[in-house]
Write an enzyme that holds these catalytic residues in place. Sequence first.
Site, PDB file in Angstrom:
ATOM      1  N   SER A  62      29.873  39.948 -21.402  1.00 17.55           N
ATOM      2  CA  SER A  62      29.893  38.525 -21.735  1.00 17.55           C
ATOM      3  C   SER A  62      30.404  37.777 -20.517  1.00 17.55           C
ATOM      4  CB  SER A  62      30.828  38.272 -22.930  1.00 17.55           C
ATOM      5  OG  SER A  62      31.095  36.894 -23.094  1.00 17.55           O
ATOM      6  N   TYR A 120      39.535  38.722 -27.034  1.00 20.56           N
ATOM      7  CA  TYR A 120      38.137  38.994 -26.704  1.00 20.56           C
ATOM      8  C   TYR A 120      37.932  39.011 -25.195  1.00 20.56           C
ATOM      9  CZ  TYR A 120      33.053  38.224 -26.538  1.00 20.56           C
ATOM     10  OH  TYR A 120      31.710  38.323 -26.287  1.00 20.56           O
TER      11      TYR A 120
END
Length: 256
Positions: free
Chosen positions: A140, A153
């Site tokens: 990501s 995250y």
Amino acid sequence: MAKGSLQGRHALVTGGGRGIGAAIAAALTAAGARVTVTGRNEGPLAALVEAGGAAGYALADAADEAATRTAIRAAVTERGPVSILVANAGAAESAPFARTDADMFRRMLDINLMGVVHAAGALLTPMTEAGFGRIVVVASTAGLRGYAYTTAYCAAKHAAIGLVRSLALETARTGVTVNAVCPGFTATDLVEESIARIMAKTGRNREAALAELTRGNPQGRLVAPAEVADAVLWLCGEDASAITGQSIAVAGGEVM
């Protein structure tokens, strides 16, 4: 990549039942690979196989090492040695750091980091023995920069990219390449859930909530899953043999 260019290759895609994973599986299949998809929910996996996007599936929670190894053994038995691993399974949770407890950090690390470790750990030795392998981690942009309210995250995705860079050095002379593809906000069910949360918490309409997510993308839009799949497909090919240890952002020009 030309149709059929991955003919004879067996590819395994974790978290392959929907969104980016399903798009990657379909792209690899179209390129000639025999594709096994894994995930926790049988319905989407079976539907993808029925639609021709994969050759077969196996149930496994990517965060569960034993289940992952069992699924991989079954896939190898049915479709032969795996030469391409796309470690796509992941999850995201958000909260201010003050409300982010140790359990959230563990959950994020278990799926976004250890999910990669489990699959790569089961497949790396056979790949190096064969003299060919492609490992692509769907990370990501959160692994390349920081975002507020997603500390757990972001930390997990940074860890996954660190793993990619280190493993690429260990395997540089083996015929195995290890890379990460880092999408920005992508048009998936998970992002739709994020939009819904923004709407619920702020009272904004969908257009305004979407604008909040895409304001960091100079193109002003969500990335399409097929665009991520195209990047993965390139990295899996023979012509990408000199590309390893890289983290490629698919994010509309977002500055990292």
